[in-house]
Design a protein around this motif. Structure first.
Motif, PDB file in Angstrom:
ATOM      1  N   GLY A 266       0.792  -1.218   0.000  1.00 26.66           N
ATOM      2  CA  GLY A 266       0.000   0.000   0.000  1.00 26.66           C
ATOM      3  C   GLY A 266       0.827   1.271   0.000  1.00 26.66           C
ATOM      4  N   GLU A 267       2.141   1.146  -0.180  1.00 28.75           N
ATOM      5  CA  GLU A 267       2.997   2.348  -0.217  1.00 28.75           C
ATOM      6  C   GLU A 267       2.758   3.170  -1.473  1.00 28.75           C
ATOM      7  OE1 GLU A 267       7.176   1.359   1.206  1.00 28.75           O
ATOM      8  OE2 GLU A 267       6.226  -0.624   1.192  1.00 28.75           O
ATOM      9  N   ALA A 268       2.253   2.506  -2.525  1.00 30.85           N
ATOM     10  CA  ALA A 268       1.798   3.186  -3.741  1.00 30.85           C
ATOM     11  C   ALA A 268       0.581   2.416  -4.225  1.00 30.85           C
ATOM     12  CB  ALA A 268       2.889   3.199  -4.801  1.00 30.85           C
ATOM     13  N   VAL A 269      -0.484   3.130  -4.609  1.00 35.17           N
ATOM     14  CA  VAL A 269      -1.716   2.459  -5.030  1.00 35.17           C
ATOM     15  C   VAL A 269      -2.280   3.145  -6.264  1.00 35.17           C
ATOM     16  CG1 VAL A 269      -2.315   1.658  -2.716  1.00 35.17           C
ATOM     17  CG2 VAL A 269      -3.155   3.880  -3.516  1.00 35.17           C
ATOM     18  N   VAL A 270      -3.031   2.367  -7.046  1.00 40.33           N
ATOM     19  CA  VAL A 270      -3.716   2.925  -8.206  1.00 40.33           C
ATOM     20  C   VAL A 270      -4.947   3.681  -7.725  1.00 40.33           C
ATOM     21  CG1 VAL A 270      -5.043   2.360 -10.280  1.00 40.33           C
ATOM     22  CG2 VAL A 270      -2.879   1.183  -9.814  1.00 40.33           C
ATOM     23  N   GLY A 271      -5.013   4.980  -8.056  1.00 37.78           N
ATOM     24  CA  GLY A 271      -6.159   5.796  -7.678  1.00 37.78           C
ATOM     25  C   GLY A 271      -7.224   5.799  -8.746  1.00 37.78           C
ATOM     26  N   GLU A 272      -6.810   6.021  -9.997  1.00 42.09           N
ATOM     27  CA  GLU A 272      -7.742   6.044 -11.125  1.00 42.09           C
ATOM     28  C   GLU A 272      -7.121   5.301 -12.296  1.00 42.09           C
ATOM     29  OE1 GLU A 272      -8.804  10.038 -12.142  1.00 42.09           O
ATOM     30  OE2 GLU A 272      -9.248  10.620 -10.074  1.00 42.09           O
ATOM     31  N   ILE A 273      -7.967   4.632 -13.070  1.00 41.50           N
ATOM     32  CA  ILE A 273      -7.500   3.955 -14.283  1.00 41.50           C
ATOM     33  C   ILE A 273      -8.584   4.081 -15.337  1.00 41.50           C
ATOM     34  CG2 ILE A 273      -8.317   1.727 -13.400  1.00 41.50           C
ATOM     35  CD1 ILE A 273      -6.066   0.410 -15.063  1.00 41.50           C
ATOM     36  N   ALA A 362       0.532  -3.435 -11.833  1.00 43.06           N
ATOM     37  CA  ALA A 362       1.527  -3.757 -10.812  1.00 43.06           C
ATOM     38  C   ALA A 362       2.358  -2.518 -10.517  1.00 43.06           C
ATOM     39  CB  ALA A 362       2.429  -4.895 -11.289  1.00 43.06           C
ATOM     40  N   LEU A 363       2.558  -2.236  -9.232  1.00 44.45           N
ATOM     41  CA  LEU A 363       3.430  -1.159  -8.772  1.00 44.45           C
ATOM     42  C   LEU A 363       4.518  -1.807  -7.926  1.00 44.45           C
ATOM     43  CD1 LEU A 363       0.682   1.421  -7.739  1.00 44.45           C
ATOM     44  CD2 LEU A 363       1.982   1.364  -9.879  1.00 44.45           C
ATOM     45  N   VAL A 364       5.739  -1.799  -8.428  1.00 51.86           N
ATOM     46  CA  VAL A 364       6.846  -2.520  -7.799  1.00 51.86           C
ATOM     47  C   VAL A 364       8.102  -1.644  -7.831  1.00 51.86           C
ATOM     48  CG1 VAL A 364       5.926  -4.811  -8.331  1.00 51.86           C
ATOM     49  CG2 VAL A 364       7.334  -3.624 -10.031  1.00 51.86           C
ATOM     50  N   SER A 365       9.217  -2.215  -7.361  1.00 51.57           N
ATOM     51  CA  SER A 365      10.457  -1.435  -7.340  1.00 51.57           C
ATOM     52  C   SER A 365      11.456  -1.893  -8.391  1.00 51.57           C
ATOM     53  CB  SER A 365      11.109  -1.521  -5.956  1.00 51.57           C
ATOM     54  OG  SER A 365      11.477  -2.860  -5.660  1.00 51.57           O
ATOM     55  N   THR A 366      11.278  -3.110  -8.910  1.00 48.39           N
ATOM     56  CA  THR A 366      12.198  -3.638  -9.925  1.00 48.39           C
ATOM     57  C   THR A 366      11.382  -4.236 -11.056  1.00 48.39           C
ATOM     58  OG1 THR A 366      12.337  -5.813  -8.864  1.00 48.39           O
ATOM     59  CG2 THR A 366      13.911  -4.141  -8.139  1.00 48.39           C
ATOM     60  N   ASP A 367      11.969  -5.195 -11.775  1.00 41.19           N
ATOM     61  CA  ASP A 367      11.254  -5.821 -12.889  1.00 41.19           C
ATOM     62  C   ASP A 367      10.284  -6.899 -12.420  1.00 41.19           C
ATOM     63  OD1 ASP A 367      13.428  -7.402 -12.091  1.00 41.19           O
ATOM     64  OD2 ASP A 367      13.426  -8.472 -14.001  1.00 41.19           O
ATOM     65  N   THR A 368      10.264  -7.216 -11.130  1.00 43.78           N
ATOM     66  CA  THR A 368       9.407  -8.276 -10.614  1.00 43.78           C
ATOM     67  C   THR A 368       8.719  -7.832  -9.324  1.00 43.78           C
ATOM     68  OG1 THR A 368       9.396 -10.520  -9.681  1.00 43.78           O
ATOM     69  CG2 THR A 368      11.424  -9.263  -9.466  1.00 43.78           C
ATOM     70  N   HIS A 369       7.576  -8.464  -9.033  1.00 41.09           N
ATOM     71  CA  HIS A 369       6.841  -8.141  -7.801  1.00 41.09           C
ATOM     72  C   HIS A 369       7.377  -8.913  -6.601  1.00 41.09           C
ATOM     73  CE1 HIS A 369       4.842 -11.696  -9.517  1.00 41.09           C
ATOM     74  NE2 HIS A 369       4.593 -12.036  -8.270  1.00 41.09           N
ATOM     75  N   LEU A 370       8.438  -9.700  -6.779  1.00 44.64           N
ATOM     76  CA  LEU A 370       8.952 -10.526  -5.691  1.00 44.64           C
ATOM     77  C   LEU A 370       9.902  -9.765  -4.766  1.00 44.64           C
ATOM     78  CD1 LEU A 370       9.603 -13.865  -7.621  1.00 44.64           C
ATOM     79  CD2 LEU A 370       7.585 -13.178  -6.319  1.00 44.64           C
ATOM     80  N   VAL A 371      10.280  -8.534  -5.131  1.00 44.69           N
ATOM     81  CA  VAL A 371      11.176  -7.738  -4.286  1.00 44.69           C
ATOM     82  C   VAL A 371      10.344  -6.791  -3.419  1.00 44.69           C
ATOM     83  CG1 VAL A 371      13.109  -6.129  -4.245  1.00 44.69           C
ATOM     84  CG2 VAL A 371      13.027  -7.934  -5.984  1.00 44.69           C
ATOM     85  N   ASP A 372       9.769  -5.768  -4.029  1.00 38.39           N
ATOM     86  CA  ASP A 372       8.865  -4.845  -3.331  1.00 38.39           C
ATOM     87  C   ASP A 372       7.559  -4.796  -4.093  1.00 38.39           C
ATOM     88  OD1 ASP A 372      10.590  -3.769  -1.207  1.00 38.39           O
ATOM     89  OD2 ASP A 372      11.763  -2.977  -2.876  1.00 38.39           O
ATOM     90  N   ASN A 373       6.515  -5.337  -3.506  1.00 38.44           N
ATOM     91  CA  ASN A 373       5.202  -5.320  -4.130  1.00 38.44           C
ATOM     92  C   ASN A 373       4.372  -4.236  -3.450  1.00 38.44           C
ATOM     93  OD1 ASN A 373       2.777  -6.030  -5.463  1.00 38.44           O
ATOM     94  ND2 ASN A 373       2.225  -7.381  -3.766  1.00 38.44           N
ATOM     95  N   PHE A 374       4.334  -3.041  -4.032  1.00 43.28           N
ATOM     96  CA  PHE A 374       3.544  -1.961  -3.460  1.00 43.28           C
ATOM     97  C   PHE A 374       2.047  -2.221  -3.678  1.00 43.28           C
ATOM     98  CE2 PHE A 374       7.505   0.413  -4.900  1.00 43.28           C
ATOM     99  CZ  PHE A 374       8.145   0.239  -3.693  1.00 43.28           C
ATOM    100  N   GLU A 375       1.708  -2.615  -4.912  1.00 40.64           N
ATOM    101  CA  GLU A 375       0.331  -3.028  -5.189  1.00 40.64           C
ATOM    102  C   GLU A 375       0.283  -3.885  -6.441  1.00 40.64           C
ATOM    103  OE1 GLU A 375      -3.783  -0.727  -5.033  1.00 40.64           O
ATOM    104  OE2 GLU A 375      -2.933  -0.654  -7.053  1.00 40.64           O
TER     105      GLU A 375
END
Length: 407
Positions: A266-273, A362-375
């Motif tokens: 939840g450190e970054a989330v999709v607000g509108e799409i 997907a909102l992450v810190s690298t190329d994969t969600h396995l490191v930091d998965n924000f959302e």
């Protein structure tokens, strides 16, 4: 309709005894308390109807292979029961039961004999088995000279030479080459049409979604979800991405009963799409091949040193159509502060077949969600593609050909 397979509160524990004498005594019914026991499966229950195809998914060590061995009867359950109606054919481990010193042909007679077929039945099928395996002169050479792919060919050919009531396929198929995998799946589909029940264990989500009517998810020895393949796989992906401080939520959407899975810190989330046409207007229905723009507004809830945005297009069965992220396009955002917003937009031509599609983000810190998965958000947006002005075609992609006919 009575199930062909019923698994009732099944559990499996591997036990260690203080001595071999105690283990031996336990075999003869003397109640000896083991020095230790490790449960790999506990309280698993589900049933499978005739002709149904069920995928069994989960991370390594979840208990999938142990469950299949108990279903086939090669491993007794510690607790619970397994009821099977009809003959089971299983491919659990590559070349399981093969003698490396015997030829492929000799191993076919041996393996099919263990499956309950007599020599005359095997002889009648041996030419078809040899033809399906397509390993040429190696069929009459020792199995120890085979590659893993060749072992897979013979193992699958003999396991499916006679249509079973239940066919179980483990990850062994993944070692085959692309051509043989297609051949195997065609045979599996033909069995399904004839009424064979299918259990398939695979990390290939596309295979599960293409072949299965439903899926069950195992995690740490427990069955935690049973439902539609796309719904279970979305939950599985979220489970993989989950961190200690993350949550997984499952929401029932209005309308057709679709289920949305959201996970992350939840450190970054999709607000509108939203999806827009070439004039910038929001759209839900688009023409085959039309240019569109996907806009996603992201809210930053906590200072983030790196942010990568990714999206995936899926069809209504959950099959992946296309996906990428800003890591692969060298557009990683850096040093984002809490309270700020970032808008990501991506333009593409909707070269898709007519049908309903969804967007996962997907909102992450690298190329994969396995490191930091924000959302990680499945079914973030749903839209429909219709064919308004293109020549008729079938399939998931618009790939207009140019025919040249020469007489």
């Amino acid at each position: 309709m009575s199930p062909v397979l019923k698994v009732s509160r099944v559990g499996k524990a591997f036990q260690e005894y203080a001595s071999e004498l105690q283990r031996f005594a336990n075999w003869f019914g003397l109640v000896i308390r083991p020095a230790s026991q490790h449960w790999v499966l506990r309280d698993v229950s589900f049933s499978v109807a005739p002709g149904e195809a069920v995928g069994i998914i989960g991370q390594n060590g979840a208990g999938k292979s142990t469950l299949l061995k108990m279903i086939t009867g090669t491993l007794p359950p510690t607790e619970g029961s397994v009821e099977v109606v009809g003959r089971i054919s299983a491919i659990l481990e590559l070349g399981m039961g093969f003698n490396p010193e015997l030829t492929g042909r000799q191993n076919v007679y041996h393996s099919a004999g263990l499956m309950g077929f007599d020599r005359q039945q095997i002889t009648c099928a041996i030419h078809e088995i040899e033809a399906f395996a397509e390993i040429g002169e190696y069929f009459d050479q020792a199995v120890r000279t085979y590659s893993s792919g060749m072992q897979m060919r013979v193992a699958f050919a003999v396991a499916t030479a006679f249509r079973p009531a239940i066919l179980i396929v483990d990850e062994a198929l993944s070692v085959g080459d692309a051509y043989f995998q297609h051949k195997c799946f065609e045979r599996i589909r033909s069995f399904q049409k004839e009424g064979t029940t299918l259990l398939i264990v695979s990390h290939d989500n596309s295979a599960v979604q293409a072949l299965c009517d439903r899926a069950v998810l195992l995690d740490r020895g427990h069955l935690i979800k049973d439902g539609a393949p796309s719904e279970v796989i979305d939950f599985y992906n979220a489970l993989i991405a989950e961190k200690e401080n993350a949550t997984v939520s499952v929401n029932q959407l209005d309308g057709d009963g679709a289920v949305q899975t959201i996970s992350g810190t939840g450190e970054a989330v999709v607000g509108e799409i939203s999806l827009h046409d070439e004039n910038g207007d929001p759209v839900e229905f688009i023409n085959v091949g039309a240019p569109v723009e996907l806009r996603v507004k992201v809210r930053i809830a906590k200072d983030i040193p790196r942010l990568v945005f990714g999206y995936m297009l899926k069809d209504r069965f959950g099959k992946q159509m296309f996906g990428t992220n800003t890591y692969h396009t060298d557009q990683v955002e850096s040093d984002l502060v809490a309270g700020s917003e970032v808008v990501f937009s991506t333009s593409f031509n909707a070269n898709l077949g007519a049908g309903s599609y969804s967007v996962s983000t997907a909102l992450v810190s690298t190329d994969t969600h396995l490191v930091d998965n924000f959302e990680w958000r499945d079914l973030a947006l749903v839209f429909t593609v219709s064919n308004f002005d293109k020549p008729y075609f079938v399939g998931s992609n618009w790939m207009p050909p140019v025919f040249k006919v020469t007489k």
